[in-house]
Design a protein around this motif. Structure first.
Motif, short mmCIF file in Angstrom:
data_model
loop_
_atom_site.label_atom_id
_atom_site.label_comp_id
_atom_site.label_asym_id
_atom_site.label_seq_id
_atom_site.Cartn_x
_atom_site.Cartn_y
_atom_site.Cartn_z
N SER A 201 -2.78 3.79 -3.43
CA SER A 201 -2.73 2.81 -4.52
C SER A 201 -2.12 1.53 -3.95
N ILE A 202 -2.47 0.39 -4.54
CA ILE A 202 -1.92 -0.88 -4.09
C ILE A 202 -1.18 -1.52 -5.26
N VAL B 57 -4.36 -1.92 -7.55
CA VAL B 57 -5.48 -1.00 -7.35
C VAL B 57 -4.99 0.39 -7.72
N VAL C 116 0.85 -1.19 0.00
CA VAL C 116 0.00 0.00 0.00
C VAL C 116 0.89 1.24 0.00
N GLY D 86 -8.55 -1.92 -1.86
CA GLY D 86 -8.65 -0.47 -1.77
C GLY D 86 -10.02 0.01 -1.35
N ILE E 107 -8.83 0.39 5.06
CA ILE E 107 -9.09 -0.08 3.71
C ILE E 107 -8.68 -1.54 3.62
#
Length: 217
Positions: A32-33, A42, A17, A95, A91
């Motif tokens: 964002s992942i 993500v 993450v 996400g 989260i």
């Protein structure tokens, strides 16, 4: 749009993450992942649901079940004289927001977050600096994941209360104690010094303060 101050953590499944704040709507918190090979899993998305004024200075705490607590400073979200406060949002690995924003620190004045970590009992430890009537002081507060205050704000630099004390960091040690470090203006005559203190929250034992840097290095 500009993007600032990224932070990073890894989930149990290996996904990473990354979160930061941007210049949209004063500031928004974005996450964002990505995979361990750098593939976007993500795409970047806004995390804060409150969009009034500043949302910035992001910290990340990995949780169980591939979840993550995103923590940041929010400005005047609670109205009145509560200017800079601290909130969090959980989260998941996709996400997605889990529940709503969690008030982690909501009190009068300006509280600037400088660190956040999870203790072994799943208590959140927030480190921040705030005006203690003698410039800034370094504080901590302990909160549950539901926003319940476990231990109210407490000043760390109790023997150095004059001049600026700020930029505190906290590290969970192997024996479950926590070591705090911060910049202190009043220790010696050579500008700012790096100070430390160790607290055993389980036994409620606090070490003396100690200076980490020498006067020349």
């Amino acid at each position: 749009i500009s993007h600032y101050d990224p932070n990073i953590t890894q989930l149990e499944n290996g996904s990473i993450v990354v979160a930061w704040h941007n210049s949209q709507n004063f500031n928004d918190v974005i996450a964002s992942i990505v995979s361990s090979s750098g593939d976007i899993q993500v795409a970047a998305k806004r995390i804060n649901t409150t969009t009034y004024h500043y949302q910035r200075y992001v910290y990340l705490i990995p949780l169980e079940n591939n979840q993550c607590l995103v923590v940041w400073n929010t400005y005047n979200q609670f109205g009145g004289s509560n200017y800079d406060d601290i909130v969090g949002q959980i989260i998941n690995e996709n996400g997605e927001l889990i529940g709503s924003e969690i008030p982690l620190l909501n009190q009068s004045g300006h509280q600037y977050i400088t660190d956040a970590l999870l203790l072994p009992d799943n208590t959140i430890l927030i480190t921040y600096y705030d005006n203690d009537n003698n410039n800034y002081g370094v504080y901590y507060q302990m909160i549950g994941l539901d926003g319940t205050v476990i231990k109210s704000s407490e000043l760390i630099n109790t023997n150095e209360q004059y001049g600026t004390q700020y930029l505190g960091k906290a590290k969970l040690l192997k024996d479950s104690k926590v070591m705090f470090v911060w910049a202190s203006q009043t220790v010696d005559s050579n500008g700012y010094a790096v100070m430390g203190r160790i607290i055993d929250f389980q036994k409620d034992i606090k070490s003396d303060f100690f200076q980490i840097n020498s006067t020349t290095q």
